[in-house]
Design a protein around this motif. Structure first.
Motif, PDB file in Angstrom:
ATOM      1  N   PHE A  90       0.860  -1.181   0.000  1.00 16.63           N
ATOM      2  CA  PHE A  90       0.000   0.000   0.000  1.00 16.63           C
ATOM      3  C   PHE A  90       0.898   1.234   0.000  1.00 16.63           C
ATOM      4  O   PHE A  90       1.318   1.712   1.057  1.00 16.63           O
ATOM      5  CB  PHE A  90      -0.915  -0.005   1.217  1.00 16.63           C
ATOM      6  CG  PHE A  90      -1.741  -1.259   1.297  1.00 16.63           C
ATOM      7  CD1 PHE A  90      -2.736  -1.517   0.366  1.00 16.63           C
ATOM      8  CD2 PHE A  90      -1.517  -2.186   2.294  1.00 16.63           C
ATOM      9  CE1 PHE A  90      -3.493  -2.668   0.431  1.00 16.63           C
ATOM     10  CE2 PHE A  90      -2.270  -3.341   2.367  1.00 16.63           C
ATOM     11  CZ  PHE A  90      -3.256  -3.582   1.432  1.00 16.63           C
ATOM     12  N   LEU A  93       0.282   4.395   2.196  1.00 14.39           N
ATOM     13  CA  LEU A  93       0.236   4.258   3.650  1.00 14.39           C
ATOM     14  C   LEU A  93       1.656   4.132   4.211  1.00 14.39           C
ATOM     15  O   LEU A  93       2.608   3.912   3.464  1.00 14.39           O
ATOM     16  CB  LEU A  93      -0.581   3.024   4.037  1.00 14.39           C
ATOM     17  CG  LEU A  93      -1.979   2.909   3.430  1.00 14.39           C
ATOM     18  CD1 LEU A  93      -2.681   1.672   3.966  1.00 14.39           C
ATOM     19  CD2 LEU A  93      -2.816   4.135   3.724  1.00 14.39           C
ATOM     20  N   THR A  94       1.758   4.265   5.534  1.00 16.70           N
ATOM     21  CA  THR A  94       3.075   4.120   6.140  1.00 16.70           C
ATOM     22  C   THR A  94       3.426   2.637   6.264  1.00 16.70           C
ATOM     23  O   THR A  94       2.560   1.767   6.156  1.00 16.70           O
ATOM     24  CB  THR A  94       3.118   4.749   7.536  1.00 16.70           C
ATOM     25  OG1 THR A  94       2.243   3.995   8.381  1.00 16.70           O
ATOM     26  CG2 THR A  94       2.656   6.197   7.521  1.00 16.70           C
ATOM     27  N   GLU A  97       1.399   1.016   8.938  1.00 14.99           N
ATOM     28  CA  GLU A  97       0.008   0.771   8.548  1.00 14.99           C
ATOM     29  C   GLU A  97      -0.095  -0.431   7.620  1.00 14.99           C
ATOM     30  O   GLU A  97      -1.036  -1.225   7.705  1.00 14.99           O
ATOM     31  CB  GLU A  97      -0.579   2.016   7.872  1.00 14.99           C
ATOM     32  CG  GLU A  97      -0.914   3.120   8.852  1.00 14.99           C
ATOM     33  CD  GLU A  97      -1.300   4.433   8.177  1.00 14.99           C
ATOM     34  OE1 GLU A  97      -2.088   5.166   8.770  1.00 14.99           O
ATOM     35  OE2 GLU A  97      -0.804   4.730   7.082  1.00 14.99           O
ATOM     36  N   MET A 100       0.028  -3.390   9.782  1.00 14.81           N
ATOM     37  CA  MET A 100      -1.156  -3.476  10.648  1.00 14.81           C
ATOM     38  C   MET A 100      -2.360  -4.034   9.896  1.00 14.81           C
ATOM     39  O   MET A 100      -3.175  -4.753  10.464  1.00 14.81           O
ATOM     40  CB  MET A 100      -1.480  -2.096  11.225  1.00 14.81           C
ATOM     41  CG  MET A 100      -0.548  -1.712  12.358  1.00 14.81           C
ATOM     42  SD  MET A 100      -0.748   0.000  12.851  1.00 14.81           S
ATOM     43  CE  MET A 100      -2.135  -0.137  13.949  1.00 14.81           C
ATOM     44  N   ILE A 101      -2.461  -3.716   8.610  1.00 19.59           N
ATOM     45  CA  ILE A 101      -3.579  -4.236   7.830  1.00 19.59           C
ATOM     46  C   ILE A 101      -3.554  -5.766   7.822  1.00 19.59           C
ATOM     47  O   ILE A 101      -4.579  -6.416   7.999  1.00 19.59           O
ATOM     48  CB  ILE A 101      -3.555  -3.656   6.404  1.00 19.59           C
ATOM     49  CG1 ILE A 101      -4.017  -2.201   6.470  1.00 19.59           C
ATOM     50  CG2 ILE A 101      -4.431  -4.456   5.465  1.00 19.59           C
ATOM     51  CD1 ILE A 101      -3.964  -1.464   5.177  1.00 19.59           C
ATOM     52  N   SER A 102      -2.356  -6.333   7.684  1.00 16.13           N
ATOM     53  CA  SER A 102      -2.239  -7.786   7.730  1.00 16.13           C
ATOM     54  C   SER A 102      -2.669  -8.321   9.091  1.00 16.13           C
ATOM     55  O   SER A 102      -3.353  -9.343   9.179  1.00 16.13           O
ATOM     56  CB  SER A 102      -0.795  -8.211   7.462  1.00 16.13           C
ATOM     57  OG  SER A 102      -0.430  -7.883   6.165  1.00 16.13           O
ATOM     58  N   GLU A 143       7.470   4.838  10.233  1.00 12.61           N
ATOM     59  CA  GLU A 143       6.590   5.945   9.852  1.00 12.61           C
ATOM     60  C   GLU A 143       6.842   6.449   8.437  1.00 12.61           C
ATOM     61  O   GLU A 143       6.270   7.439   8.013  1.00 12.61           O
ATOM     62  CB  GLU A 143       6.727   7.098  10.845  1.00 12.61           C
ATOM     63  CG  GLU A 143       6.281   6.766  12.251  1.00 12.61           C
ATOM     64  CD  GLU A 143       4.844   6.227  12.315  1.00 12.61           C
ATOM     65  OE1 GLU A 143       4.045   6.514  11.407  1.00 12.61           O
ATOM     66  OE2 GLU A 143       4.543   5.501  13.282  1.00 12.61           O
TER      67      GLU A 143
ATOM     68  N   LEU B 226      -8.862   2.764   7.811  1.00 13.59           N
ATOM     69  CA  LEU B 226      -7.573   2.286   7.299  1.00 13.59           C
ATOM     70  C   LEU B 226      -7.790   1.355   6.111  1.00 13.59           C
ATOM     71  O   LEU B 226      -7.110   1.458   5.087  1.00 13.59           O
ATOM     72  CB  LEU B 226      -6.822   1.565   8.425  1.00 13.59           C
ATOM     73  CG  LEU B 226      -5.418   1.048   8.102  1.00 13.59           C
ATOM     74  CD1 LEU B 226      -4.483   2.183   7.757  1.00 13.59           C
ATOM     75  CD2 LEU B 226      -4.867   0.234   9.254  1.00 13.59           C
ATOM     76  N   MET B 227      -8.778   0.461   6.241  1.00 11.95           N
ATOM     77  CA  MET B 227      -9.085  -0.464   5.142  1.00 11.95           C
ATOM     78  C   MET B 227      -9.552   0.310   3.912  1.00 11.95           C
ATOM     79  O   MET B 227      -9.198  -0.020   2.782  1.00 11.95           O
ATOM     80  CB  MET B 227     -10.182  -1.460   5.553  1.00 11.95           C
ATOM     81  CG  MET B 227      -9.771  -2.436   6.611  1.00 11.95           C
ATOM     82  SD  MET B 227      -8.352  -3.424   6.131  1.00 11.95           S
ATOM     83  CE  MET B 227      -8.017  -4.284   7.641  1.00 11.95           C
ATOM     84  N   THR B 233      -5.475   2.511  -2.414  1.00 13.30           N
ATOM     85  CA  THR B 233      -4.078   2.338  -2.801  1.00 13.30           C
ATOM     86  C   THR B 233      -3.845   1.077  -3.619  1.00 13.30           C
ATOM     87  O   THR B 233      -3.181   1.114  -4.646  1.00 13.30           O
ATOM     88  CB  THR B 233      -3.185   2.271  -1.548  1.00 13.30           C
ATOM     89  OG1 THR B 233      -3.524   3.373  -0.720  1.00 13.30           O
ATOM     90  CG2 THR B 233      -1.736   2.367  -1.902  1.00 13.30           C
ATOM     91  N   ASN B 234      -4.348  -0.060  -3.152  1.00 16.45           N
ATOM     92  CA  ASN B 234      -4.006  -1.319  -3.808  1.00 16.45           C
ATOM     93  C   ASN B 234      -5.017  -2.406  -3.459  1.00 16.45           C
ATOM     94  O   ASN B 234      -4.875  -3.092  -2.456  1.00 16.45           O
ATOM     95  CB  ASN B 234      -2.599  -1.745  -3.373  1.00 16.45           C
ATOM     96  CG  ASN B 234      -2.051  -2.865  -4.230  1.00 16.45           C
ATOM     97  OD1 ASN B 234      -2.817  -3.577  -4.886  1.00 16.45           O
ATOM     98  ND2 ASN B 234      -0.758  -3.036  -4.216  1.00 16.45           N
ATOM     99  N   THR B 241      -4.504 -10.280   0.931  1.00  8.52           N
ATOM    100  CA  THR B 241      -4.243 -10.220   2.368  1.00  8.52           C
ATOM    101  C   THR B 241      -5.473 -10.735   3.116  1.00  8.52           C
ATOM    102  O   THR B 241      -5.609 -10.581   4.316  1.00  8.52           O
ATOM    103  CB  THR B 241      -3.883  -8.778   2.783  1.00  8.52           C
ATOM    104  OG1 THR B 241      -2.798  -8.341   1.970  1.00  8.52           O
ATOM    105  CG2 THR B 241      -3.417  -8.679   4.220  1.00  8.52           C
TER     106      THR B 241
END
Lengths: 251, 408
Positions: A90, A93-94, A97, A100-102, A143, B226-227, B233-234, B241
């Motif tokens: 992504f 995103l940082t 982040e 964290m999505i995972s 970050e 966030l999602m 983005t992707n 994921t």
């Protein structure tokens, strides 16, 4: 019985027989490489594992369950993670982040409506993600925007994202494609380290023989959509059939 | 200080927004009455309320477009549905807006669920076209086929013959909240040359807008938000994921539809009528313009964009020849006529040219919208202020909240 059992898989694109009766068994906790010349059907085969393609015939069983007909996110939730040829991350995103999505995907499944929780209050998720970044030596970049990472770090981040899900099987599609030698060696070290630290099965598609012979415990050679031979790296190196098909007559 | 589950920084931000909203009737009235620049005063209830309503519309639209990147061209449909719902509640029950507004949220949410479910099967331009088609369909239905429900061309309004079963004998006969009549002013002080108007309707709308702004702030900071940003983005990575993106986008679509429905309902609370033109595609386009102008994906951007466009629409369009003559009367005749001739292209009926030019300038030079412009100016000042050497003495704060920083 392997963790991934492929039986009689065939796939045809118009006049091209991309895969022809492929049988393959990936044993648990091994690193299994699938090699072969360009157009041998390696990527097609991988796409059949992750739900992007459905083979014309045959079966693909993961952990005793068929993956055929399932969507990519369902297959991922079964425990298969995938690293792409060009890192898919992504970029807006940082780094933190991204990982964290995972972690959220592993904890909450494929969908959870949580509009009024706050990311920064998710102590467990933050801890897990930080630990993961420490594991891949990227904690100092937490970050940073993922878009600004070097190519090697993007690859590293993508692996961290996959590992944060604690998959049973990690599929790697040419993980060192287009990398400089130094980056390639770093990736090999990273993969070795990952393998040492946790119980994980890896299936690697790779062109670079250096990578294959440094990592793989089993190798399947694919040519024109058919597996020629499956054996240990030492035996593959000297195998006459492999030399002929893969390295060409002159080798 | 931390409030309502927000970080210290967000709390400060929210408090600033609350203060700005509460003092809008004063802030938008900077010029004394009767002065040449009084035309530029915007502190009258109708305009302020309109800005707040379109602010709500844009905040909601931003949750879909700003976060997920899905560009809907049909959100005016929900605006119209909200309006019709509220007017129907006036007709059936009474003028108390407490019945209509929550129902407007529910009905627009249901329509959004239906339209979103179908439209979100496609992405990119095809999604935009699908939403546009749905909105135009709704518009045409409202205009002709559904005349018994929408009163077609005339527009839906309250007639003396309507049931209004809850209507009391002493109840106000215009929209009100438990007896507080929304179109009335509760305080109209004249201080020096300045005239301020404090209006019930504006403060009612403003309080709702603040609550909705707070909700959008929470959504931005949530795992759900966030999602949504990850979807923009992707999507491929998100699918691999283990995330099913469809329900996330649908939820964002429904939430933004509900915001639009409430905005539409509030329009009917300003003026107890509703017409099909509220659903027309130009209205859908307007909110897209607002969000892009202000800064898509930022928190403040949509509100700024809504304020700017509504200000231009109401102030620039009302500048006419006599006002222009008043300003440039002191100049020699030839020059005066020339300036007024040129101004004609930008004011009065031609105000669209001004907004169009502004939009082009922003898109070309400030892709991040007005918010980006503000950030650049702030940086300029910061750099200007600190003398050389100061930077080493006070190293720049670590980029601890890189993500948060650019969201304003």
């Amino acid at each position: 019985m392997g963790i991934l059992e492929v039986k009689g898989v065939s796939k045809r694109f118009g006049g091209l027989q991309a895969l022809n009766d492929v049988n393959l068994s990936v044993k648990e906790n091994t690193v299994h490489a699938i090699i072969g010349p360009n157009g041998a059907g390696k990527s097609t085969l991988l796409n059949c594992f992750v739900g992007k393609l459905i083979p014309d015939s045959g079966s693909v069983m993961f952990n005793g369950q068929s993956v055929l007909g399932r969507k990519p996110h369902e297959i991922n939730q079964m425990g298969i993670a995938r690293v792409f040829q060009t890192p898919e991350i992504f970029t807006d995103l940082t780094v933190m982040e991204n990982v964290m999505i995972s972690c959220f995907a592993r904890r909450d499944g494929s969908f959870r409506l949580h509009p009024f929780e706050t990311v920064m209050h998710e102590k467990d998720i933050i801890e897990q993600a930080e630990q993961m970044l420490i594991d891949v030596n990227m904690i100092d970049k937490r970050e940073m925007h993922a878009a600004s990472l070097s190519r090697g770090d993007k690859r590293r981040l993508e692996m961290a994202m996959c590992l944060a899900q604690e998959p049973k099987l990690l599929l790697l599609d040419e993980p060192t494609a287009g990398m400089a030698r130094a980056d390639t060696n770093n990736t090999i070290d990273l993969l070795k380290e990952i393998k040492q630290k946790r119980d994980i099965t890896m299936a690697i598609i790779e062109h670079d023989m250096h990578v294959v012979f440094s990592l793989a415990e089993r190798i399947t050679v694919l040519a024109q959509g058919t597996p020629l031979v499956e054996d240990t790296p030492d035996n593959i190196k000297g195998h006459p059939k492999v030399k002929e098909a893969y390295l060409g007559e002159s080798a | 200080m931390k409030l309502f589950g927000l970080s210290a920084k967000d709390t400060r931000f929210l408090i600033i927004v609350i203060l700005l909203t509460m003092f809008t009737p004063i802030l938008l009235q900077p010029f004394p009455e009767g002065s040449a620049l009084a035309t530029f005063n915007a502190g009258y209830p109708d305009l302020m309320q309109r800005i707040a309503i379109f602010g709500i519309f844009a905040i909601g639209f931003n949750i879909l477009f700003g976060l997920t990147g899905y560009l809907s061209f049909g959100h005016a449909a929900f605006l119209g549905i909200g309006s019709y719902t509220v007017v129907w509640m006036y007709k059936l029950l009474d003028y108390n807006v407490i019945w209509g507004l929550p129902l407007a949220v529910i009905t627009s949410g249901l329509f959004a669920l239906l339209i979103g479910y179908v439209s979100l099967r496609r992405s990119g331009i095809y999604f935009s076209i699908l939403t546009l088609a749905f909105a135009q369909m709704s518009y045409n239905l409202a205009y002709s086929v559904l005349t018994p429900i929408t009163n077609g061309e005339t527009g839906l309004q309250v007639y003396p013959s309507d049931a209004q079963v809850l209507m009391g004998a002493t109840e106000p006969t215009s929209p009100h909240l438990f007896g507080i009549v929304l179109r009335e002013n509760f305080w109209q002080p004249t201080i020096g040359g300045w005239q301020f108007t404090f209006n019930n309707g504006y403060y009612f709308t403003a309080i709702i807008a603040i609550v909705l702004f707070y909700l959008s702030l929470r959504i931005f900071r949530s795992p759900f938000g966030l999602m949504l940003r990850a979807i923009k983005t992707n999507q491929t990575r998100l699918n691999y994921t283990g995330i099913n993106t469809r329900p996330y986008t649908l939820a964002a679509f429904v939430i933004s539809g509900m915001y639009a429905g409430l905005a539409g309902g509030l329009m009917a609370a300003m003026d107890p009528l509703s017409g099909a033109e509220r659903m027309q595609w130009t209205a859908s386009g307007e909110v897209v313009l607002m969000v892009i102008l202000g800064g898509a994906g930022t928190l403040m951007g949509p509100v700024l964009g809504a304020g700017f466009i509504k200000y231009l629409e109401n102030i620039f369009s009302k500048i006419n020849d006599s006002i222009l003559h008043g300003w440039f009367g002191a100049l020699p005749d030839g020059l005066e006529n020339f300036i007024i001739g040129v101004s004609h292209f930008f004011v009065g009926k031609s105000w669209h040219l001004t907004s169009g030019l502004m939009f082009m300038l922003v898109v070309i030079f400030l892709p991040g919208g007005l918010v980006e412009g503000g950030a650049r100016i702030r940086n300029l000042f910061r750099r200007g202020k600190s003398p050389k050497g100061a930077d080493t003495a006070h190293p720049p704060a670590p980029v601890a909240n890189a993500a948060e920083k650019e969201e304003f």
